[in-house]
Scaffold this motif. Structure first.
Motif, PDB file in Angstrom:
ATOM      1  N   LEU A  71       0.888  -1.693   0.267  1.00 45.08           N
ATOM      2  CA  LEU A  71      -0.235   0.205   0.089  1.00 45.08           C
ATOM      3  C   LEU A  71       0.770   1.383  -0.117  1.00 45.08           C
ATOM      4  CD1 LEU A  71      -2.624  -1.332   2.371  1.00 45.08           C
ATOM      5  CD2 LEU A  71      -2.957  -0.478   0.131  1.00 45.08           C
ATOM      6  N   PRO A  89       3.483   1.168  -9.089  1.00 43.42           N
ATOM      7  CA  PRO A  89       2.476  -0.410  -9.148  1.00 43.42           C
ATOM      8  C   PRO A  89       2.962  -1.890  -8.904  1.00 43.42           C
ATOM      9  CG  PRO A  89       2.179   1.251 -10.770  1.00 43.42           C
ATOM     10  CD  PRO A  89       3.576   1.674 -10.398  1.00 43.42           C
ATOM     11  N   SER A 146       2.259  -5.454  -8.219  1.00 45.98           N
ATOM     12  CA  SER A 146       1.504  -7.329  -8.174  1.00 45.98           C
ATOM     13  C   SER A 146       1.716  -8.359  -6.849  1.00 45.98           C
ATOM     14  CB  SER A 146       1.791  -7.945  -9.180  1.00 45.98           C
ATOM     15  OG  SER A 146       0.969  -7.517 -10.692  1.00 45.98           O
ATOM     16  N   LEU A 148      -6.087  -8.057  -5.678  1.00 47.09           N
ATOM     17  CA  LEU A 148      -6.687  -7.332  -6.175  1.00 47.09           C
ATOM     18  C   LEU A 148      -6.701  -6.432  -5.013  1.00 47.09           C
ATOM     19  CD1 LEU A 148      -9.428  -7.925  -8.644  1.00 47.09           C
ATOM     20  CD2 LEU A 148      -7.284  -7.347  -9.268  1.00 47.09           C
ATOM     21  N   PHE A 149      -6.521  -5.145  -4.878  1.00 44.70           N
ATOM     22  CA  PHE A 149      -6.559  -4.077  -4.261  1.00 44.70           C
ATOM     23  C   PHE A 149      -6.439  -2.999  -4.853  1.00 44.70           C
ATOM     24  CE2 PHE A 149      -1.915  -4.492  -5.384  1.00 44.70           C
ATOM     25  CZ  PHE A 149      -1.151  -3.315  -4.414  1.00 44.70           C
ATOM     26  N   SER A 150      -6.692  -2.441  -5.720  1.00 46.23           N
ATOM     27  CA  SER A 150      -6.567  -1.087  -6.171  1.00 46.23           C
ATOM     28  C   SER A 150      -7.742  -0.609  -5.825  1.00 46.23           C
ATOM     29  CB  SER A 150      -6.786  -0.779  -7.806  1.00 46.23           C
ATOM     30  OG  SER A 150      -8.048  -2.075  -7.820  1.00 46.23           O
ATOM     31  N   ASP A 151      -8.961  -1.242  -5.267  1.00 45.70           N
ATOM     32  CA  ASP A 151      -9.747  -0.532  -4.200  1.00 45.70           C
ATOM     33  C   ASP A 151      -9.278   0.218  -2.908  1.00 45.70           C
ATOM     34  OD1 ASP A 151      -9.708  -2.625  -4.182  1.00 45.70           O
ATOM     35  OD2 ASP A 151     -11.818  -2.937  -2.436  1.00 45.70           O
ATOM     36  N   ALA A 180      -5.783   1.522  -2.688  1.00 44.86           N
ATOM     37  CA  ALA A 180      -4.629   2.192  -2.834  1.00 44.86           C
ATOM     38  C   ALA A 180      -4.399   3.081  -2.281  1.00 44.86           C
ATOM     39  CB  ALA A 180      -4.766   1.786  -4.030  1.00 44.86           C
ATOM     40  N   ALA A 181      -5.444   4.433  -2.707  1.00 37.80           N
ATOM     41  CA  ALA A 181      -5.564   5.522  -2.184  1.00 37.80           C
ATOM     42  C   ALA A 181      -5.965   5.365  -0.968  1.00 37.80           C
ATOM     43  CB  ALA A 181      -6.903   5.607  -2.565  1.00 37.80           C
TER      44      ALA A 181
END
Length: 210
Positions: free
Chosen positions: A134, A139, A141, A168-171, A173-174
């Protein structure tokens, strides 16, 4: 690193086998279970399709015969709180070294359980892997991987490396290092690792097969 691992792996293991997808392009954080101590990085490095650095406990550098292997495996020392001497600064320094590898397009492997054990189930996961991913400046993987051994009491036993798809963890990351996001990603890592590793029912079936 990988060449040395493949050479040593052929000597130590009777059979080395790998299942699952190839690693994606670009930096990867490869997360493995830790059932067999110092043999785990050897087995995994021999079976991975790229060279990767390894996060390793700093106390290993005190064992002189291991230092050449630590260099060959591009090991990155991390001081664990349980070993004493760990500070937020020393841990952050280890994270920075991992991030430097990512920034150069490289990959790093680590054991998120933080301890080797012979239990059939995963030990509770530390949050370091989630925090590394995080806070990565590029980026990355996250790849779950399970090591499964044959009869570990014998020399030249067999080993299987099971690779899973990226987590998946793009949600998340922010959110950065928000504690809720760190805990959620750690939970996703455990969920992804569990089917790739041996559990009680699998152990019984493996014993019957052997």
């Amino acid at each position: 690193g990988s060449r040395t691992a493949r050479f040593l792996g052929r000597i130590w293991f009777r059979a080395l086998r790998r299942e699952g997808p190839s690693l994606p392009a670009g930096p990867c954080l490869i997360l493995l279970n830790h059932p067999n101590g110092l043999l785990d990085p050897l087995a995994a490095a021999a079976l991975l399709d790229r060279r990767a650095g390894w996060l390793a406990k700093a106390t290993l550098w005190k064992i002189a015969p291991l230092r050449p292997f630590l260099r060959a495996f591009l090991a990155i020392p991390v001081t664990r709180p349980k070993d004493g001497g760990a500070t937020p600064e020393s841990i952050q320094q280890s994270f920075h070294k991992v991030h430097d590898v990512f920034a150069q397009g490289g990959s790093v492997a680590m054991f998120p359980e933080g301890v080797s054990h012979t239990g059939a189930d995963l030990a509770p996961l530390k949050t370091g892997a989630a925090r590394i991913a995080l806070s990565s400046p590029v980026p990355v993987s996250i790849i779950p991987a399970g090591l499964v051994y044959g009869d570990r009491a014998t020399f030249r036993h067999s080993v299987l490396l099971r690779l899973g798809p990226p987590i998946l963890f793009s949600d998340l990351a922010a959110q950065g290092l928000n504690p809720e996001g760190v805990n959620e990603l750690t939970s996703r890592i455990r969920t992804a690792l569990k089917p790739l590793t041996l559990h009680d029912a699998d152990v019984r079936r493996l014993a019957l097969a052997q």
